[in-house]
Enzyme design. Structure first.
Site, PDB file in Angstrom:
ATOM      1  N   GLU A  27      -0.514  -9.347  -0.301  1.00  0.00           N
ATOM      2  CA  GLU A  27      -1.944  -9.586  -0.039  1.00  0.00           C
ATOM      3  C   GLU A  27      -2.760  -9.670  -1.329  1.00  0.00           C
ATOM      4  OE1 GLU A  27      -1.863  -6.261   2.728  1.00  0.00           O
ATOM      5  OE2 GLU A  27      -2.750  -7.550   4.262  1.00  0.00           O
ATOM      6  N   GLU A  76       4.345  -4.962   7.725  1.00  0.00           N
ATOM      7  CA  GLU A  76       3.521  -3.945   8.392  1.00  0.00           C
ATOM      8  C   GLU A  76       3.897  -3.678   9.841  1.00  0.00           C
ATOM      9  OE1 GLU A  76       2.374  -6.247   6.355  1.00  0.00           O
ATOM     10  OE2 GLU A  76       0.902  -5.386   4.998  1.00  0.00           O
ATOM     11  N   ALA A  93       0.862  -1.172   0.000  1.00  0.00           N
ATOM     12  CA  ALA A  93       0.000   0.000   0.000  1.00  0.00           C
ATOM     13  C   ALA A  93       0.902   1.227   0.000  1.00  0.00           C
ATOM     14  CB  ALA A  93      -0.901  -0.021   1.220  1.00  0.00           C
ATOM     15  N   GLY A 113       0.618  -4.978   1.017  1.00  0.00           N
ATOM     16  CA  GLY A 113      -0.542  -5.086   0.131  1.00  0.00           C
ATOM     17  C   GLY A 113      -0.233  -5.825  -1.169  1.00  0.00           C
TER      18      GLY A 113
HETATM   19  N1  DAK Z   1       4.556   3.188  -0.933  1.00  0.00           N
HETATM   20  C1  DAK Z   1       4.912   4.336  -1.561  1.00  0.00           C
HETATM   21  N2  DAK Z   1       6.011   4.457  -2.314  1.00  0.00           N
HETATM   22  C2  DAK Z   1       6.809   3.384  -2.431  1.00  0.00           C
HETATM   23  C3  DAK Z   1       6.495   2.138  -1.799  1.00  0.00           C
HETATM   24  C4  DAK Z   1       5.320   2.080  -1.012  1.00  0.00           C
HETATM   25  N3  DAK Z   1       4.909   0.958  -0.419  1.00  0.00           N
HETATM   26  N4  DAK Z   1       7.484   1.284  -2.087  1.00  0.00           N
HETATM   27  C5  DAK Z   1       8.361   1.927  -2.874  1.00  0.00           C
HETATM   28  N5  DAK Z   1       7.951   3.193  -3.087  1.00  0.00           N
HETATM   29  C6  DAK Z   1       8.622   4.234  -3.874  1.00  0.00           C
HETATM   30  C7  DAK Z   1       9.820   4.787  -3.137  1.00  0.00           C
HETATM   31  O1  DAK Z   1       9.419   5.782  -2.225  1.00  0.00           O
HETATM   32  C8  DAK Z   1      10.628   5.375  -4.279  1.00  0.00           C
HETATM   33  O2  DAK Z   1      10.050   6.602  -4.681  1.00  0.00           O
HETATM   34  P1  DAK Z   1      10.986   7.881  -5.060  1.00  0.00           P
HETATM   35  O3  DAK Z   1      11.814   8.124  -3.845  1.00  0.00           O
HETATM   36  O4  DAK Z   1      11.800   7.399  -6.229  1.00  0.00           O
HETATM   37  O5  DAK Z   1      10.009   8.950  -5.380  1.00  0.00           O
HETATM   38  C9  DAK Z   1      10.373   4.378  -5.414  1.00  0.00           C
HETATM   39  O6  DAK Z   1       9.174   3.655  -5.047  1.00  0.00           O
HETATM   40  C10 DAK Z   1      11.487   3.353  -5.549  1.00  0.00           C
HETATM   41  O7  DAK Z   1      11.694   2.760  -4.276  1.00  0.00           O
HETATM   42  P2  DAK Z   1      13.133   2.650  -3.600  1.00  0.00           P
HETATM   43  O8  DAK Z   1      14.028   3.768  -4.045  1.00  0.00           O
HETATM   44  O9  DAK Z   1      12.916   2.485  -2.139  1.00  0.00           O
HETATM   45  O10 DAK Z   1      13.670   1.300  -4.260  1.00  0.00           O
HETATM   46  P3  DAK Z   1      14.676   0.246  -3.631  1.00  0.00           P
HETATM   47  O11 DAK Z   1      15.003  -0.704  -4.710  1.00  0.00           O
HETATM   48  O12 DAK Z   1      15.808   0.929  -2.938  1.00  0.00           O
HETATM   49  O13 DAK Z   1      13.835  -0.519  -2.505  1.00  0.00           O
HETATM   50  C11 DAK Z   1      11.896  -1.649  -1.613  1.00  0.00           C
HETATM   51  C12 DAK Z   1      12.744  -1.294  -2.870  1.00  0.00           C
HETATM   52  C13 DAK Z   1      10.631  -2.359  -2.099  1.00  0.00           C
HETATM   53  C14 DAK Z   1      12.715  -2.610  -0.734  1.00  0.00           C
HETATM   54  C15 DAK Z   1      11.583  -0.367  -0.851  1.00  0.00           C
HETATM   55  O14 DAK Z   1      11.033   0.589  -1.760  1.00  0.00           O
HETATM   56  C16 DAK Z   1      10.605  -0.588   0.246  1.00  0.00           C
HETATM   57  O15 DAK Z   1      10.967  -1.093   1.321  1.00  0.00           O
HETATM   58  N6  DAK Z   1       9.350  -0.167   0.020  1.00  0.00           N
HETATM   59  C17 DAK Z   1       8.316  -0.268   1.017  1.00  0.00           C
HETATM   60  C18 DAK Z   1       7.832  -1.697   1.140  1.00  0.00           C
HETATM   61  C19 DAK Z   1       6.803  -1.833   2.219  1.00  0.00           C
HETATM   62  O16 DAK Z   1       7.053  -1.600   3.403  1.00  0.00           O
HETATM   63  N7  DAK Z   1       5.604  -2.236   1.804  1.00  0.00           N
HETATM   64  C20 DAK Z   1       4.536  -2.483   2.692  1.00  0.00           C
HETATM   65  C21 DAK Z   1       3.732  -1.249   2.797  1.00  0.00           C
HETATM   66  S1  DAK Z   1       2.572  -1.379   4.126  1.00  0.00           S
HETATM   67  C22 DAK Z   1      -4.565  -1.112   5.859  1.00  0.00           C
HETATM   68  C23 DAK Z   1      -4.553  -1.209   4.516  1.00  0.00           C
HETATM   69  C24 DAK Z   1      -3.460  -1.678   3.882  1.00  0.00           C
HETATM   70  C25 DAK Z   1      -2.319  -1.996   4.578  1.00  0.00           C
HETATM   71  C26 DAK Z   1      -2.331  -1.862   5.944  1.00  0.00           C
HETATM   72  C27 DAK Z   1      -3.454  -1.440   6.589  1.00  0.00           C
HETATM   73  N8  DAK Z   1      -5.719  -0.585   6.512  1.00  0.00           N
HETATM   74  C28 DAK Z   1      -6.247   0.650   6.094  1.00  0.00           C
HETATM   75  C29 DAK Z   1      -6.298  -1.300   7.601  1.00  0.00           C
HETATM   76  C30 DAK Z   1      -1.148  -2.374   3.865  1.00  0.00           C
HETATM   77  C31 DAK Z   1       0.061  -1.954   4.275  1.00  0.00           C
HETATM   78  C32 DAK Z   1       1.219  -2.080   3.435  1.00  0.00           C
HETATM   79  O17 DAK Z   1       1.214  -2.590   2.335  1.00  0.00           O
END
Ligand code: DAK
Length: 263
Positions: free
Chosen positions: A111, A131, A63, A108
């Site tokens: 998921e 998360e 997400a 997400g």
């Molecule tokens: N959201 C927004 N932007 C993201 C993103 C994300 N999840 N993942 C990557 N990006 C963006 C980065 O900010 C970056 O943008 P710029 O800085 O270039 O503008 C671009 O994508 C490239 O990412 P990186 O530069 O970080 O690329 P790397 O190769 O260095 O790293 C990575 C890749 C996937 C390891 C890293 O980007 C990363 O850790 N991303 C976050 C992964 C993450 O934590 N995903 C889980 C998100 S939490 C709910 C509803 C839904 C959910 C929870 C509750 N309710 C309302 C109850 C769901 C939650 C989630 O999914």
């Protein structure tokens, strides 16, 4: 639609989440586009869907953390509901959906892949539920679907530790069915989808419903679900043509078929 593309190749529909600059992270606009794209699928001509992500690095990196970071409690709940509604639409969609996971499938992203019927992935795929490291619980069904797919012990380990796993481990624990070199993934997905599309559409759709609905209830009730969906296939052109071809020993037509009527 800005963030989702939809193409049809033969009887296979390919949905691509197309926000590669943010590694295809799911914001509200992406979820709206996906919802609309699903509504526009012609379920009478398409027989199987593939869901993938644009680019070579990421399926869906979760997400959108930027959008989520400023949500109020009420907005977070609404965002969660929006995601859950779209994911549930995928899960109960009247066609099989294959997730072709071509890179990061985090939060997400993991998921949404679990809302699909079948997951295959590329060698560079990474799965995880990070998360709890962000101070939240999985919000798009992760606590529920992961436990059902890989068992509660492994699901709890992944969710509590927030540790990502690579493709080979995802294969080992049964989260994906197969792993392919990146350049072969889409062809493998299309081949599987075309194989599914060769079979009788009503029967395939009823199998999906029988498996999904049956897993929610006890075995006595599950068998009744199967009986009803089995009966539902009869008197359709699919069933008549499918069995007729066998009985006529028409090897050419056997299992190729079958008209779309009654879909
Ligand atoms: N959201 C927004 N932007 C993201 C993103 C994300 N999840 N993942 C990557 N990006 C963006 C980065 O900010 C970056 O943008 P710029 O800085 O270039 O503008 C671009 O994508 C490239 O990412 P990186 O530069 O970080 O690329 P790397 O190769 O260095 O790293 C990575 C890749 C996937 C390891 C890293 O980007 C990363 O850790 N991303 C976050 C992964 C993450 O934590 N995903 C889980 C998100 S939490 C709910 C509803 C839904 C959910 C929870 C509750 N309710 C309302 C109850 C769901 C939650 C989630 O999914």
């Amino acid at each position: 639609m800005e963030f989702v593309t939809y193409e049809v190749e033969g009887q296979v529909g390919i949905l691509t989440i197309n926000r590669p600059k943010a590694l295809n992270a799911l914001n509200s606009a992406v979820l709206n586009d996906l919802d609309e794209a699903l509504d526009n699928v012609d379920v009478n001509t398409v027989r199987c869907l593939i869901l993938t992500g644009a680019g070579e690095k990421s399926f869906v990196a979760g997400a959108d953390i930027g959008e989520m970071s400023t949500l109020t409690k009420a907005e977070a709940e609404a965002f969660g509901k929006k995601g859950n509604d779209v994911f549930r639409k995928l899960e109960t969609f009247p066609l099989p959906v294959i997730a072709a996971v071509n890179g990061f499938a985090l939060g997400g992203g993991c998921e949404i892949s679990m809302s699909c019927d079948i997951r295959i992935c590329s060698e560079n795929a990474v799965f995880g539920q990070p998360e709890v490291g962000l101070g939240i619980t999985p919000g798009f069904g992760g606590t529920q679907r992961l436990a059902r797919l890989v068992g509660p012990g492994m699901a709890k380990q992944m969710i509590y530790t927030a540790r990502n796993i690579k493709a080979d481990e995802a294969l080992r624990i049964g989260l994906v069915n197969a792993v392919y070199p990146q350049e072969e993934l889409m062809n493998a997905a299309k081949k599987m989808a075309s194989g599914i599309a060769m079979n009788a559409p009503i029967a395939v759709r009823n199998c999906k419903k029988a498996i999904n609905d049956g897993l929610e209830v006890n075995m006595d009730d599950a068998i009744v679900i199967e009986e009803k969906l089995f009966g539902d296939c009869f008197e359709t052109e699919d069933q008549k043509a499918g069995m007729g071809n066998f009985l006529e020993k028409d090897k050419e037509k056997k299992l190729k078929v079958v008209p779309f009527k009654n879909c």
